[in-house]
Scaffold this active site. Sequence first.
Site, PDB file in Angstrom:
ATOM      1  N   ARG A  14       1.021  -1.026  -0.057  1.00 34.56           N
ATOM      2  CA  ARG A  14      -0.149   0.060  -0.022  1.00 34.56           C
ATOM      3  C   ARG A  14       0.892   1.378   0.049  1.00 34.56           C
ATOM      4  NH1 ARG A  14      -0.584   4.706   2.813  1.00 34.56           N
ATOM      5  NH2 ARG A  14      -0.210   3.593   4.766  1.00 34.56           N
ATOM      6  N   ASP A  15       1.467   1.265   1.108  1.00 36.16           N
ATOM      7  CA  ASP A  15       2.415   2.878   1.093  1.00 36.16           C
ATOM      8  C   ASP A  15       3.472   3.000   0.120  1.00 36.16           C
ATOM      9  OD1 ASP A  15       3.738   5.088   2.136  1.00 36.16           O
ATOM     10  OD2 ASP A  15       2.864   4.592   4.169  1.00 36.16           O
ATOM     11  N   HIS A 205       4.772   4.461  13.007  1.00 37.78           N
ATOM     12  CA  HIS A 205       4.865   4.345  11.505  1.00 37.78           C
ATOM     13  C   HIS A 205       5.730   5.610  11.010  1.00 37.78           C
ATOM     14  CE1 HIS A 205       2.651   3.928   7.467  1.00 37.78           C
ATOM     15  NE2 HIS A 205       3.025   5.159   7.138  1.00 37.78           N
ATOM     16  N   HIS A 207       8.561   7.160   8.407  1.00 40.76           N
ATOM     17  CA  HIS A 207       9.097   7.283   7.431  1.00 40.76           C
ATOM     18  C   HIS A 207      10.718   7.769   7.699  1.00 40.76           C
ATOM     19  CE1 HIS A 207       5.925   6.994   4.324  1.00 40.76           C
ATOM     20  NE2 HIS A 207       5.236   7.253   5.496  1.00 40.76           N
ATOM     21  N   CYS A 238       3.864   9.426   0.408  1.00 45.19           N
ATOM     22  CA  CYS A 238       2.426   9.919   0.271  1.00 45.19           C
ATOM     23  C   CYS A 238       2.503  11.282  -0.776  1.00 45.19           C
ATOM     24  CB  CYS A 238       1.885  10.342   1.732  1.00 45.19           C
ATOM     25  SG  CYS A 238       0.113  11.223   1.368  1.00 45.19           S
ATOM     26  N   ASN A 247       9.286   4.440   3.536  1.00 46.38           N
ATOM     27  CA  ASN A 247       8.983   4.106   5.056  1.00 46.38           C
ATOM     28  C   ASN A 247      10.384   3.332   5.639  1.00 46.38           C
ATOM     29  OD1 ASN A 247       6.122   3.642   3.642  1.00 46.38           O
ATOM     30  ND2 ASN A 247       5.813   3.623   5.788  1.00 46.38           N
TER      31      ASN A 247
HETATM   32  P1  HMG Z   1     -13.224  12.893  -3.428  1.00 41.51           P
HETATM   33  O1  HMG Z   1     -12.777  12.952  -4.938  1.00 41.51           O
HETATM   34  O2  HMG Z   1     -13.395  14.049  -2.359  1.00 41.51           O
HETATM   35  O3  HMG Z   1     -14.730  12.413  -3.592  1.00 41.51           O
HETATM   36  O4  HMG Z   1     -12.471  11.802  -2.761  1.00 41.51           O
HETATM   37  P2  HMG Z   1     -15.996  12.833  -4.089  1.00 41.51           P
HETATM   38  O5  HMG Z   1     -17.139  12.159  -3.439  1.00 41.51           O
HETATM   39  O6  HMG Z   1     -15.853  14.148  -4.437  1.00 41.51           O
HETATM   40  O7  HMG Z   1     -15.965  11.954  -5.461  1.00 41.51           O
HETATM   41  C1  HMG Z   1     -15.078  12.430  -6.748  1.00 41.51           C
HETATM   42  C2  HMG Z   1     -15.043  11.154  -7.707  1.00 41.51           C
HETATM   43  O8  HMG Z   1     -14.083  10.425  -7.193  1.00 41.51           O
HETATM   44  C3  HMG Z   1     -16.421  10.471  -8.138  1.00 41.51           C
HETATM   45  O9  HMG Z   1     -16.306  10.087  -9.329  1.00 41.51           O
HETATM   46  C4  HMG Z   1     -16.283   9.481  -7.050  1.00 41.51           C
HETATM   47  O10 HMG Z   1     -17.259   8.376  -7.518  1.00 41.51           O
HETATM   48  C5  HMG Z   1     -14.838   8.956  -7.084  1.00 41.51           C
HETATM   49  P3  HMG Z   1     -16.763  10.761 -10.510  1.00 41.51           P
HETATM   50  O11 HMG Z   1     -18.119  11.004 -10.391  1.00 41.51           O
HETATM   51  O12 HMG Z   1     -15.968  12.271 -10.587  1.00 41.51           O
HETATM   52  O13 HMG Z   1     -16.839   9.842 -11.875  1.00 41.51           O
HETATM   53  N1  HMG Z   1     -14.479   8.309  -5.743  1.00 41.51           N
HETATM   54  C6  HMG Z   1     -14.038   7.197  -5.883  1.00 41.51           C
HETATM   55  N2  HMG Z   1     -13.972   6.248  -6.672  1.00 41.51           N
HETATM   56  C7  HMG Z   1     -13.695   4.888  -6.133  1.00 41.51           C
HETATM   57  N3  HMG Z   1     -13.392   4.728  -4.788  1.00 41.51           N
HETATM   58  C8  HMG Z   1     -13.391   5.695  -3.989  1.00 41.51           C
HETATM   59  C9  HMG Z   1     -13.840   6.945  -4.488  1.00 41.51           C
HETATM   60  N4  HMG Z   1     -14.135   8.057  -3.639  1.00 41.51           N
HETATM   61  C10 HMG Z   1     -14.300   9.043  -4.615  1.00 41.51           C
HETATM   62  N5  HMG Z   1     -13.261   5.377  -2.475  1.00 41.51           N
HETATM   63  C11 HMG Z   1     -11.236  10.675  -1.282  1.00 41.51           C
HETATM   64  C12 HMG Z   1     -12.292  11.526  -1.328  1.00 41.51           C
HETATM   65  C13 HMG Z   1     -10.769  10.678   0.365  1.00 41.51           C
HETATM   66  C14 HMG Z   1     -11.616   9.283  -1.454  1.00 41.51           C
HETATM   67  C15 HMG Z   1     -10.072  11.110  -1.936  1.00 41.51           C
HETATM   68  O14 HMG Z   1      -9.593  12.556  -1.597  1.00 41.51           O
HETATM   69  C16 HMG Z   1      -8.637  10.271  -2.102  1.00 41.51           C
HETATM   70  O15 HMG Z   1      -8.927   9.064  -2.597  1.00 41.51           O
HETATM   71  N6  HMG Z   1      -7.728  10.654  -1.490  1.00 41.51           N
HETATM   72  C17 HMG Z   1      -6.431   9.821  -1.353  1.00 41.51           C
HETATM   73  C18 HMG Z   1      -6.089   9.761  -0.194  1.00 41.51           C
HETATM   74  C19 HMG Z   1      -4.996   8.582  -0.103  1.00 41.51           C
HETATM   75  O16 HMG Z   1      -5.009   7.441  -0.527  1.00 41.51           O
HETATM   76  N7  HMG Z   1      -3.671   9.145   0.418  1.00 41.51           N
HETATM   77  C20 HMG Z   1      -2.476   8.473   0.802  1.00 41.51           C
HETATM   78  C21 HMG Z   1      -2.675   7.314   2.006  1.00 41.51           C
HETATM   79  S1  HMG Z   1      -2.533   8.130   3.393  1.00 41.51           S
HETATM   80  C22 HMG Z   1      -0.968   8.076   3.818  1.00 41.51           C
HETATM   81  O17 HMG Z   1      -0.187   7.660   2.884  1.00 41.51           O
HETATM   82  C23 HMG Z   1      -0.505   8.408   5.195  1.00 41.51           C
HETATM   83  C24 HMG Z   1       0.065   6.992   6.041  1.00 41.51           C
HETATM   84  O18 HMG Z   1       0.703   6.231   5.357  1.00 41.51           O
HETATM   85  C25 HMG Z   1       0.426   7.450   7.270  1.00 41.51           C
HETATM   86  C26 HMG Z   1       1.588   8.400   7.239  1.00 41.51           C
HETATM   87  O19 HMG Z   1       2.609   8.178   6.802  1.00 41.51           O
HETATM   88  O20 HMG Z   1       1.588   9.256   8.102  1.00 41.51           O
HETATM   89  C27 HMG Z   1      -1.307   6.150   6.064  1.00 41.51           C
HETATM   90 MG    MG Z   2       3.004   6.551   5.456  1.00 45.96          MG
END
Ligand code: HMG
Ligand code: MG
Length: 303
Positions: A14-15, A205, A207, A238, A247
Amino acid sequence: MSKERVAIIEVGPRDGLQNEPITVPTEVKLAFIKHLVDAGLKEIEATSFVSPKQIPQLADADALWPQLPVGPAYSALVANEKGLERALAVGVKRIAVFTAASSPFTERNIGMTIDESLVRFRSIISQFRANGGQFVRGYISTAFECPYAGKIEPKSVIRVASELFSMGVDEISLGDTIGTAVPVETKALLRDITGQFHPSKIACHFHDTNGTAIANVSESLNFGIRRFDSSAAGLGGCPYAPGAGGNLASDDLVYFLERSGFETGVNQSALAQASLQLLSVLEKSVAAHAQLSALSRVSKTQS
Ligand code: HMG
Ligand code: MG
């Protein structure tokens, strides 16, 4: 005397892959995960059910999940109802919701403030439980520093942790999202947070942007933390955290823990194979110290 166990939560699929410039084909991800399983990893964060427009690297979550090799406890990130529906449709039993200790970060990452995310996740967790969900992790990103808001005080992290526990998360994972923390900061946060929540409910967690992740693990062990996230080969980052490095490499974490007298259940050479094969697909060179030293031992023996 038996050794104390430390759990490694492998977040490479994932990450590790969410920030790569290329999207790895599903069958290559499955081969990578199979290698991780063979290496002995028991908890694997396999993918995310997030927007495929934002994280195209993990757009194949629905196809990947049913093909995962049996054995480990797999989990996946979920951020909204659409993601929850997709996860439930393929039988996901362990999810991770993800917020942060800084709103400028959550606004970029998930399009809402911390407080909005807490309202959203309370509802997602209750729907997940009502549909047979078994385990929920709550990530708190930017637990030490935010790329947009700067240094974060422990009290901001504790506030979010209290909210997450009040909605029934099984554990929180404290994210050093941009990899800037040093042990004195880890100590300050863990001293305060373990004063309120049992260390068995907290994972870390780190990095490794600045090479301080292992030192932070070492400090965390002093506070009773026994669950750490890491990524094979040290991949990760990210897209909404500019400057974030990979990481902590699982390879380095296993070496450090085993050599320090803990048991991880992970076979270091099998893990190195998993890491090296993925690196060759990504056309990347080795970064994990434990692999570099193993490779240099091999080349010295051969010369
Ligand atoms: P959004 O775009 O704000 O949602 O997504 P929306 O409701 O406005 O939808 C817009 C469009 O996206 C629509 O499609 C939805 O159907 C589609 P359209 O009508 O335009 O064709 N959509 C989706 N399709 C499939 N699956 C879904 C989905 N959601 C919307 N789930 C959302 C909101 C939060 C989902 C978006 O902002 C997003 O995906 N963000 C990505 C966040 C992410 O994955 N970040 C990286 C992980 S976090 C991280 O790495 C940190 C961590 O490792 C810890 C650390 O290191 O600190 C965990
Ligand atoms: Mg992370």
